[in-house]
Design an enzyme around this catalytic site. Sequence first.
Site, short mmCIF file in Angstrom:
data_model
loop_
_atom_site.label_atom_id
_atom_site.label_comp_id
_atom_site.label_asym_id
_atom_site.label_seq_id
_atom_site.Cartn_x
_atom_site.Cartn_y
_atom_site.Cartn_z
N ASP A 90 0.82 -1.21 0.00
CA ASP A 90 0.00 0.00 0.00
C ASP A 90 0.86 1.26 0.00
OD1 ASP A 90 -2.44 -1.18 -0.14
OD2 ASP A 90 -3.07 -0.76 1.91
N ASP A 133 -7.36 -7.15 13.73
CA ASP A 133 -6.96 -8.48 14.17
C ASP A 133 -7.80 -8.97 15.34
OD1 ASP A 133 -5.94 -6.56 15.87
OD2 ASP A 133 -3.84 -6.99 15.41
#
Length: 533
Positions: free
Chosen positions: A126, A290
């Site tokens: 990214d 997460d």
Amino acid sequence: MEALWASVRARAVAPVLEAAVWACLAMSVMLVLEVCYMSVVSFAAVKLLRRTPERRYKWEPMPSADGSGKGGGDEEAAVGGGGEAYPMVLVQIPMYNEREVYKLSIGAACALTWPPDRIIIQVLDDSTDPFIKELVELECKDWASKNINIKYEVRDNRKGYKAGALKKGMEQSYAQGCDFVAIFDADFQPESDFLLRTVPFLVHNPKIGLVQTRWEMFLTWPLPGNFAVNYDVCLMTRIQKMSLDYHFKVEQESGSSMHAFFGFNGTAGVWRVSAISEAGGWKDRTTVEDMDLAVRASLKGWQFLYVGDIRVKSELPSTFNAYRHQQHRWTCGAANLFRKMGWDIGVTVWKKLHLLYSFFFVRRVIAPILTFLFYCVVIPLSAMVPEVSIPVWGMFYIPTTITIMNAIRNPWSIHLVPVWILFENVMSMHRMRAALTGLLETMYVDEWVVTEKVGDNVKDELEVPLLTPVKPTECVERIYVAELLVALYLLVCASYDLVLGAGRYYLYIFLQALAFIVLGFGFVGTPTPCSCP
């Protein structure tokens, strides 16, 4: 003036402070019980009862490429191809402008021992810097020329940050046929046998959805059995290591042993793809994607396993600013997830109690708020208000117990415990602000600042003092006003206690004020180039 202060504190300050004291004491009791419970469970399960992962779950080495079933002893047995008995594994490496570490993580992933036709390395880049992007792409092409099955993926935007990148990676056609996915952040370097040691747990135990391994922060110079990352580059990284060691040795170990649940650490773990899919995939609604995935997968009945004997080299943030941003993201995201998911947790009473009360409320909300409020606000103010007294069990016994529980799991760092206490109290200001930001969903709830990395650059300056001045007067951004304002408040309280008060707390308050001053002027961590002209 003294008479006026006496009147004000008796009528207005004392009642409010008294209520704050007992609220803090109630939270202290909840926290110390949680700490004692986790410490006892982790110690008893691992040290006394020997409830190791291999004893609790079935584990057998992967079969060799020739079908003899004697794999595991010789890692090269899995490399020659013909590994049809091996599941298909996707290795994801999300990164963002990781110029310092991209070669290390990609190289470590490409060196994993696994049949080459049963593994795909996926680099999710990214990066917004075109030069870094080109470097990463060239590195991937270089490994591809060596017959490594590596894919380089980019996006048009950074929507969802890490969660968005991981989700996009899982949508690729070649990823659809993978059974398991291993995830490593850009500064993590797994050993070559990582998959051979973790995947068998997933293969032989269909209820396990995640195998989490331990982060390891090693020495900055090569020693037998150690790796060259940045554990002791400065005092701040040593203190971080103490906190992370406690997290893995106590929190993760106890959660895995008693509940088969804990928060996924976002890296150095292997997921079962079907568990991710059943849980609804990656979501970007918080900055702890997460933990979000882990909670949803657990509610679907999947079990998690923590294997502390498998360690993955990693890097700690070595600048104070980087560490502040990291802690804000972790603390704010967890509190925000608690706000979003609290009413959705409808499982068995025992698991619901663990998730809502222990995992979220006490550890992610109570702990960050209590530490700053009690030890940096209430106790110092009580030195100026003699009408309010704090019981000795709340002032001394509870914090001592919590400190001992941490120290016994970090015996080699016990000499740093006093510094660790002062530093953590300073950081609690940022954690409390982050927790309230997450709970109230204020302006910075979705703030995501990628943690700065140094990679091999740390080896260029091994002789770094434990406390390294960064010449804060050269740049205003290195002066942290909030820390200095709290330091001023503490100095006033300590001086009053010494001169006009009972003289009970001034020594502790002066030391804590000094810690705020040191961090407020940037005299901590490693020096970084100033961004100002």
